[in-house]
Design an enzyme around this catalytic site. Structure first.
Site, PDB file in Angstrom:
ATOM      1  N   GLU A 132      -3.287  13.379  -7.775  1.00  0.00           N
ATOM      2  CA  GLU A 132      -2.742  14.727  -7.854  1.00  0.00           C
ATOM      3  C   GLU A 132      -1.228  14.706  -8.024  1.00  0.00           C
ATOM      4  OE1 GLU A 132      -5.143  13.418  -5.918  1.00  0.00           O
ATOM      5  OE2 GLU A 132      -5.785  14.942  -4.478  1.00  0.00           O
ATOM      6  N   TYR A 191       0.779  -1.240   0.000  1.00  0.00           N
ATOM      7  CA  TYR A 191       0.000   0.000   0.000  1.00  0.00           C
ATOM      8  C   TYR A 191       0.816   1.299   0.000  1.00  0.00           C
ATOM      9  CZ  TYR A 191      -4.244  -2.781   0.748  1.00  0.00           C
ATOM     10  OH  TYR A 191      -5.262  -3.669   0.608  1.00  0.00           O
TER      11      TYR A 191
END
Length: 161
Positions: free
Chosen positions: A76, A69
């Protein structure tokens, strides 16, 4: 004796895509396309971002997840880092962000995480002029921030080093 610091932030709330400028509409549509292309097999939360550069060039980014993860990256930052690699000296005129769940077709409110806000602030500081941010809001609305500073009023910049 303690004093008080008040921070006032004004964010435009637009009721629909019809209230966006042509440039904002193009950026939001590209952000939506980017969200649809996101690699998010774990969260199934698809995020897209689009940048408008000073010469009108559009750049997009989507969230990129990873089984490890912490190795993933937000939409962005994907857009900003790619843009900077290809166009390091061009100014950003607008950042647009949207999201949706894989199981749904409608777009959801999308607020940049803290790390993305810090990176966005870095680019705003670098170019020494505000970067407006257009965010998907609830129920088809949009939020227009006049500057990244509206999202991160206390910024850490190179001036603090």
């Amino acid at each position: 004796m303690a004093s008080e610091l008040n921070i006032n932030i004004c964010i435009d709330v637009l009721d629909s895509m019809d209230e966006l400028s042509e440039q904002e509409r193009q950026a939001m549509e590209l952000a939506q396309q980017a969200a649809n292309d996101a690699y998010a097999p774990y969260s199934n939360f698809l995020v897209g971002s689009a940048l408008v550069l000073e010469d009108g060039t559009l750049f997009k980014g989507s969230n990129q997840e990873n089984a490890a993860y912490p190795s993933g990256l937000c939409a962005e930052r994907t857009a900003l880092f790619a843009m900077s690699a290809y166009h390091p000296n061009k100014k950003i005129k607008l950042i647009a962000v949207t999201a949706r769940r894989r199981s749904e077709q409608h777009f959801l409110p999308a607020m940049p995480c803290g790390a993305c806000r810090q990176v966005m602030a870095e680019y705003e500081h670098k170019q020494q002029e505000p970067i407006p941010v257009l965010l998907q809001g609830p129920e088809g609305k949009f939020y227009r921030c006049r500057s990244v500073g509206d999202l991160l009023p206390f910024q850490f910049t190179k001036d603090h080093l």
